[in-house]
Design a protein around this motif. Structure first.
Motif, PDB file in Angstrom:
ATOM      1  N   MET A 122       0.845  -1.182   0.000  1.00 34.13           N
ATOM      2  CA  MET A 122       0.000   0.000   0.000  1.00 34.13           C
ATOM      3  C   MET A 122       0.888   1.242   0.000  1.00 34.13           C
ATOM      4  O   MET A 122       1.773   1.383   0.832  1.00 34.13           O
ATOM      5  N   LEU A 123       0.633   2.131  -0.952  1.00 31.01           N
ATOM      6  CA  LEU A 123       1.330   3.403  -1.049  1.00 31.01           C
ATOM      7  C   LEU A 123       0.416   4.484  -0.496  1.00 31.01           C
ATOM      8  O   LEU A 123      -0.761   4.565  -0.878  1.00 31.01           O
ATOM      9  N   MET A 124       0.945   5.340   0.371  1.00 31.44           N
ATOM     10  CA  MET A 124       0.136   6.381   1.000  1.00 31.44           C
ATOM     11  C   MET A 124       0.864   7.711   0.847  1.00 31.44           C
ATOM     12  O   MET A 124       1.990   7.870   1.316  1.00 31.44           O
ATOM     13  N   ASP A 125       0.203   8.676   0.167  1.00 31.39           N
ATOM     14  CA  ASP A 125       0.815   9.963  -0.128  1.00 31.39           C
ATOM     15  C   ASP A 125       0.229  11.030   0.787  1.00 31.39           C
ATOM     16  O   ASP A 125      -0.841  11.566   0.516  1.00 31.39           O
ATOM     17  N   GLU A 126       0.928  11.310   1.888  1.00 35.67           N
ATOM     18  CA  GLU A 126       0.462  12.263   2.900  1.00 35.67           C
ATOM     19  C   GLU A 126      -1.017  12.049   3.230  1.00 35.67           C
ATOM     20  O   GLU A 126      -1.831  12.978   3.119  1.00 35.67           O
ATOM     21  N   PRO A 127      -1.386  10.843   3.651  1.00 32.39           N
ATOM     22  CA  PRO A 127      -2.811  10.510   3.762  1.00 32.39           C
ATOM     23  C   PRO A 127      -3.555  11.238   4.873  1.00 32.39           C
ATOM     24  O   PRO A 127      -4.787  11.273   4.866  1.00 32.39           O
ATOM     25  N   PHE A 128      -2.825  11.818   5.842  1.00 29.69           N
ATOM     26  CA  PHE A 128      -3.502  12.436   6.985  1.00 29.69           C
ATOM     27  C   PHE A 128      -3.262  13.940   7.061  1.00 29.69           C
ATOM     28  O   PHE A 128      -3.542  14.570   8.071  1.00 29.69           O
ATOM     29  N   ALA A 129      -2.752  14.526   5.986  1.00 29.03           N
ATOM     30  CA  ALA A 129      -2.360  15.937   6.032  1.00 29.03           C
ATOM     31  C   ALA A 129      -3.546  16.888   5.998  1.00 29.03           C
ATOM     32  O   ALA A 129      -3.403  18.049   6.384  1.00 29.03           O
ATOM     33  N   SER A 130      -4.713  16.423   5.551  1.00 28.51           N
ATOM     34  CA  SER A 130      -5.846  17.333   5.352  1.00 28.51           C
ATOM     35  C   SER A 130      -6.889  17.270   6.460  1.00 28.51           C
ATOM     36  O   SER A 130      -8.009  17.737   6.277  1.00 28.51           O
ATOM     37  N   VAL A 131      -6.527  16.684   7.597  1.00 36.28           N
ATOM     38  CA  VAL A 131      -7.487  16.563   8.698  1.00 36.28           C
ATOM     39  C   VAL A 131      -6.920  17.238   9.941  1.00 36.28           C
ATOM     40  O   VAL A 131      -5.727  17.556  10.012  1.00 36.28           O
TER      41      VAL A 131
END
Length: 260
Positions: free
Chosen positions: A155-164
């Motif tokens: 699984m690739l995650m690109d800044e997945p939590f930056a918008s919360v």
């Protein structure tokens, strides 16, 4: 055993001839969480696109499970930062989660996969809602559930939590650690947040400014399971985040302290 992911001497140029990656190499073992930490514009997202088969490299090789990447690899899922664009607003949560499932799965199997994935992220009761009816944190959970429904090996995650917000971010970090244990998924995660990289990662790869190179490979030897309070107070956590911060600030090595 071959690494889950191996990048060898990767070269990627922009259309104007700007080189964003120049001979970058790294490896991610099976069942490992590796965080990529680097300055803005250094090529982290470009690297993920190359790994996902979305951007053919201009040089070097990307291998997933020992096989060269030529198109999107089997067993791969991607979670983006902008969940608002990645989810289909006109479809229900359940249909969004089912979107990436193989077409040859029968209806009962598809429904079971969706229920399992939504249950794993704590959203079993919102299957019939639309994304616009959810909070930002819930919408990002849907994006993670969609990835998990495919049962990815990588699984690739690109800044997945930056918008919360900060509390939701902490909840999503803990969610990722939990589902990683449950699913045994290998994760390569891009972040700008030093504390997040140390909290989530088994290793933290610190990248230099563009063209990106790995300037440090930090093994995160912190106790498990991790906790948002006690882990961040741990002396080892403080030591690692300080080392990562130093390498970001001084990728060529810290300057000598002037003598008095």
């Amino acid at each position: 055993m071959a690494p889950m992911l191996e990048v060898r001497d990767l070269v990627v140029d922009y259309g104007d001839g700007t080189r964003v990656l120049d001979g970058l190499s790294l490896a991610v073992a099976r069942d490992e969480v590796v965080c990529l930490l680097g300055p803005s514009g250094c090529g982290k997202s470009t690297l993920l696109r190359a790994v996902a088969g979305l951007r053919p490299p201009d040089g070097g090789t990307v291998l997933v499970r020992g096989r060269p990447v030529d198109g999107v690899p089997d067993g791969l899922a991607v979670v983006f930062q902008d969940y608002g664009r990645s989810l289909m607003p006109w479809s229900t949560v359940a249909r969004n989660v089912a979107f990436g499932l193989p077409r040859d799965l029968d209806r009962p199997t598809r429904a079971a996969r969706v229920r399992e994935a939504l249950g794993s992220v704590g959203l079993a009761d919102v299957a019939d809602r639309r994304p616009g009816q959810l909070s930002g944190g819930m919408a990002q959970r849907v994006a993670i559930a969609r990835a998990l429904a495919c049962r990815p090996t990588l699984m690739l995650m690109d800044e997945p939590f930056a918008s919360v917000d900060a509390q939701t971010r902490a909840d999503l970090e803990d969610l990722l650690l939990r589902v990683r244990r449950e699913y045994g998924t290998t994760v390569l995660l891009v972040t700008h947040d030093i504390d997040e990289s140390v909290y989530l990662g088994d290793r933290v790869l610190v990248l230099s400014p563009r063209p990106a190179a790995v300037v440090d490979d930090l093994t995160v030897d912190l106790p498990s399971p991790r906790d948002q309070i006690t882990t961040r107070e741990d002396d080892g956590f403080v030591r690692l985040r300080t080392r990562a911060a130093e390498r970001l600030r001084y990728p060529d090595g810290a300057p000598e302290t002037p003598r008095a």
